[in-house]
Scaffold this motif. Structure first.
Motif, PDB file in Angstrom:
ATOM      1  N   PRO A  64       9.723  19.348  12.893  1.00 20.49           N
ATOM      2  CA  PRO A  64      10.330  19.124  11.580  1.00 20.49           C
ATOM      3  C   PRO A  64      10.062  17.745  10.995  1.00 20.49           C
ATOM      4  N   GLU A  65       9.987  16.743  11.864  1.00 19.42           N
ATOM      5  CA  GLU A  65       9.668  15.411  11.366  1.00 19.42           C
ATOM      6  C   GLU A  65       9.250  14.525  12.524  1.00 19.42           C
ATOM      7  N   VAL A  66       8.520  13.477  12.173  1.00 24.76           N
ATOM      8  CA  VAL A  66       8.059  12.503  13.150  1.00 24.76           C
ATOM      9  C   VAL A  66       8.374  11.116  12.595  1.00 24.76           C
ATOM     10  N   ASP A  67       9.066  10.325  13.393  1.00 21.21           N
ATOM     11  CA  ASP A  67       9.341   8.932  13.037  1.00 21.21           C
ATOM     12  C   ASP A  67       8.372   8.052  13.809  1.00 21.21           C
ATOM     13  N   LEU A  68       7.715   7.165  13.112  1.00 16.27           N
ATOM     14  CA  LEU A  68       6.776   6.230  13.737  1.00 16.27           C
ATOM     15  C   LEU A  68       7.294   4.813  13.564  1.00 16.27           C
ATOM     16  N   GLU A  69       7.151   4.047  14.599  1.00 12.32           N
ATOM     17  CA  GLU A  69       7.405   2.612  14.502  1.00 12.32           C
ATOM     18  C   GLU A  69       6.259   1.944  15.234  1.00 12.32           C
ATOM     19  N   LEU A  70       5.410   1.291  14.477  1.00 10.71           N
ATOM     20  CA  LEU A  70       4.216   0.672  15.028  1.00 10.71           C
ATOM     21  C   LEU A  70       4.327  -0.838  14.930  1.00 10.71           C
ATOM     22  N   LYS A  71       4.151  -1.506  16.037  1.00  7.26           N
ATOM     23  CA  LYS A  71       4.094  -2.975  16.020  1.00  7.26           C
ATOM     24  C   LYS A  71       2.622  -3.338  15.905  1.00  7.26           C
ATOM     25  N   MET A  72       2.286  -3.995  14.828  1.00  7.54           N
ATOM     26  CA  MET A  72       0.898  -4.233  14.487  1.00  7.54           C
ATOM     27  C   MET A  72       0.684  -5.672  14.038  1.00  7.54           C
ATOM     28  N   SER A  73      -0.579  -6.055  14.111  1.00  7.30           N
ATOM     29  CA  SER A  73      -1.032  -7.263  13.449  1.00  7.30           C
ATOM     30  C   SER A  73      -1.701  -6.788  12.167  1.00  7.30           C
ATOM     31  N   LEU A  74      -1.271  -7.282  11.031  1.00  5.63           N
ATOM     32  CA  LEU A  74      -1.837  -6.856   9.754  1.00  5.63           C
ATOM     33  C   LEU A  74      -2.664  -7.982   9.147  1.00  5.63           C
ATOM     34  N   THR A  75      -3.835  -7.611   8.638  1.00  3.78           N
ATOM     35  CA  THR A  75      -4.690  -8.575   7.950  1.00  3.78           C
ATOM     36  C   THR A  75      -5.252  -7.909   6.702  1.00  3.78           C
ATOM     37  N   VAL A  76      -5.556  -8.712   5.727  1.00  8.32           N
ATOM     38  CA  VAL A  76      -6.167  -8.204   4.499  1.00  8.32           C
ATOM     39  C   VAL A  76      -7.619  -8.657   4.468  1.00  8.32           C
ATOM     40  N   LYS A  77      -8.497  -7.715   4.211  1.00 12.19           N
ATOM     41  CA  LYS A  77      -9.929  -8.006   4.110  1.00 12.19           C
ATOM     42  C   LYS A  77     -10.377  -7.579   2.713  1.00 12.19           C
ATOM     43  N   LEU A  78     -11.225  -8.377   2.099  1.00 13.03           N
ATOM     44  CA  LEU A  78     -11.734  -8.033   0.769  1.00 13.03           C
ATOM     45  C   LEU A  78     -13.067  -7.310   0.925  1.00 13.03           C
ATOM     46  N   GLU A  79     -13.155  -6.123   0.328  1.00 16.13           N
ATOM     47  CA  GLU A  79     -14.404  -5.356   0.355  1.00 16.13           C
ATOM     48  C   GLU A  79     -15.029  -5.388  -1.034  1.00 16.13           C
ATOM     49  N   GLU A  80     -16.338  -5.548  -1.053  1.00 14.02           N
ATOM     50  CA  GLU A  80     -17.053  -5.583  -2.333  1.00 14.02           C
ATOM     51  C   GLU A  80     -16.997  -4.220  -3.008  1.00 14.02           C
ATOM     52  N   GLU A  81     -16.822  -4.238  -4.320  1.00 14.99           N
ATOM     53  CA  GLU A  81     -16.953  -3.027  -5.124  1.00 14.99           C
ATOM     54  C   GLU A  81     -18.179  -3.223  -5.987  1.00 14.99           C
ATOM     55  N   ARG A  82     -19.102  -2.277  -5.922  1.00 13.83           N
ATOM     56  CA  ARG A  82     -20.369  -2.401  -6.649  1.00 13.83           C
ATOM     57  C   ARG A  82     -20.478  -1.313  -7.713  1.00 13.83           C
ATOM     58  N   ASP A  83     -21.210  -1.631  -8.778  1.00 19.73           N
ATOM     59  CA  ASP A  83     -21.438  -0.646  -9.838  1.00 19.73           C
ATOM     60  C   ASP A  83     -22.697   0.161  -9.524  1.00 19.73           C
ATOM     61  N   SER A  84     -23.097   1.022 -10.455  1.00 17.88           N
ATOM     62  CA  SER A  84     -24.261   1.892 -10.244  1.00 17.88           C
ATOM     63  C   SER A  84     -25.567   1.111 -10.109  1.00 17.88           C
ATOM     64  N   LYS A  85     -25.594  -0.148 -10.585  1.00 18.29           N
ATOM     65  CA  LYS A  85     -26.794  -0.987 -10.453  1.00 18.29           C
ATOM     66  C   LYS A  85     -26.714  -1.883  -9.212  1.00 18.29           C
ATOM     67  N   ASN A  86     -25.747  -1.586  -8.354  1.00 17.48           N
ATOM     68  CA  ASN A  86     -25.532  -2.313  -7.110  1.00 17.48           C
ATOM     69  C   ASN A  86     -25.111  -3.766  -7.336  1.00 17.48           C
ATOM     70  N   GLN A  87     -24.564  -4.059  -8.500  1.00 19.20           N
ATOM     71  CA  GLN A  87     -24.034  -5.387  -8.794  1.00 19.20           C
ATOM     72  C   GLN A  87     -22.574  -5.438  -8.346  1.00 19.20           C
TER      73      GLN A  87
END
Length: 134
Positions: A64-87
């Motif tokens: 019926p349900e699942v409770d999760l509790e995760l102890k984690m290290s969180l980091t933010v990484k920036l990923e490039e977003e490119r257009d159709s010309k690969n810019q």
């Protein structure tokens, strides 16, 4: 030869969305296995002459349900977003999670006191009437 520490890091660090998605898929696969087992059992009951004479029904199990509790290290990484010309159009932040275990702690000399705790609840709901009609 690649550094073992780098290989461990690559495996452990994953986007949080992927981690939670895998947990959800695992729960769905488990529920499906339970359902298929109940169907198989019911068919066996109906096909077995001695059993089919009685009003025996296979047991059905439901998560019926699942409770999760995760102890984690969180980091933010920036990923490039490119257009159709690969810019490069810009950068999209991606939240990465790493489980806190002995490998990660010793590899990165991570202080567990700085960890994050992620709580999530996955709850089953009935299918919409539109899905049931189809």
């Amino acid at each position: 030869m690649a550094n073992d520490g780098e290989e461990i890091g690559e495996v452990l660090i994953t986007p949080l969305s992927r981690l939670l998605g895998e947990v959800g898929r695992s729960i769905a696969e488990t529920q499906r296995a339970l359902d298929l087992n109940s169907i198989k059992t019911q068919i066996e009951i109906e096909e077995e002459k001695a059993l089919s004479e009685y009003d025996i029904q296979a047991a059905w199990y439901h998560i019926p349900e699942v409770d999760l509790e995760l102890k984690m290290s969180l980091t933010v990484k920036l990923e490039e977003e490119r257009d159709s010309k690969n810019q490069i159009r810009g950068y999209r932040p991606v939240l990465n999670a790493s489980p806190l275990n002995a490998s990660y702690n010793s590899l990165y000399s991570y202080d567990v006191q700085g960890s994050s705790c992620i709580k999530a609840k996955i709850v089953s709901i009935p299918a919409s009437s539109k899905v049931r009609e189809g």
